[in-house]
Write an enzyme that holds these catalytic residues in place. Structure first.
Site, short mmCIF file in Angstrom:
data_model
loop_
_atom_site.label_atom_id
_atom_site.label_comp_id
_atom_site.label_asym_id
_atom_site.label_seq_id
_atom_site.Cartn_x
_atom_site.Cartn_y
_atom_site.Cartn_z
N ASP A 77 0.83 -1.20 0.00
CA ASP A 77 0.00 0.00 0.00
C ASP A 77 0.87 1.25 0.00
O ASP A 77 1.84 1.34 0.75
CB ASP A 77 -0.89 0.00 1.25
N TYR B 18 1.90 10.81 0.36
CA TYR B 18 2.44 10.57 1.69
C TYR B 18 3.62 11.46 2.06
O TYR B 18 3.64 12.03 3.12
CB TYR B 18 2.86 9.12 1.85
#
Length: 136
Positions: free
Chosen positions: A51, A56
């Site tokens: 994932d 991010y």
């Protein structure tokens, strides 16, 4: 390792490990050598589901996002990894600039809309590209 089927369409459904490896800080806070070692060990243990997201690292020390996905691409090429490893990512989640505000005041993407519903399935809230059959 245990495995589970995701997706309902026989043409696109996949068997993935029930334990997914989160690659959130690979390529930013986690250096490349350490990231590769973690990825290698995960695959040796039977893991097949990683994932990540292009947003991010956006908040990490001036990152622009995408570091994790770029590292995963380099790792896949260096190891000859193909379709046997599934990479789950989020679409449209990369912020446009620091401090932008998204839906509900969330300090994330300025322009975001949920993915279209998958007929007969329920989409995971954390992995918009992964749909699975809704429980009956």
């Amino acid at each position: 390792m245990r495995y589970r089927t995701i997706g309902a369409d026989p043409a696109t459904r996949r068997e993935v490990s029930v334990l997914s490896l989160g690659a959130m800080l690979f390529g930013s806070a986690t250096d490349e050598a350490t990231s590769y070692a973690i990825l290698d060990r995960y695959v040796e243990a039977g893991g097949t589901f990683i994932d990540t997201s292009d947003n991010y690292a956006f908040w990490v020390d001036g990152g622009q996002g995408g570091q994790s996905e770029k590292l995963l691409g380099r790792w896949r090429r260096s190891r000859g990894v193909g379709a046997e490893i599934v990479i789950a990512t989020k679409l449209g989640a990369r912020p446009l600039s620091p401090g932008t505000t998204g839906p509900g005041g969330w300090s994330g993407p300025a322009r975001w809309s949920p993915p279209p519903a998958c007929p007969g399935t329920r989409c995971s809230s954390t992995t918009a590209v992964t749909c699975r059959t809704a429980p009956t």
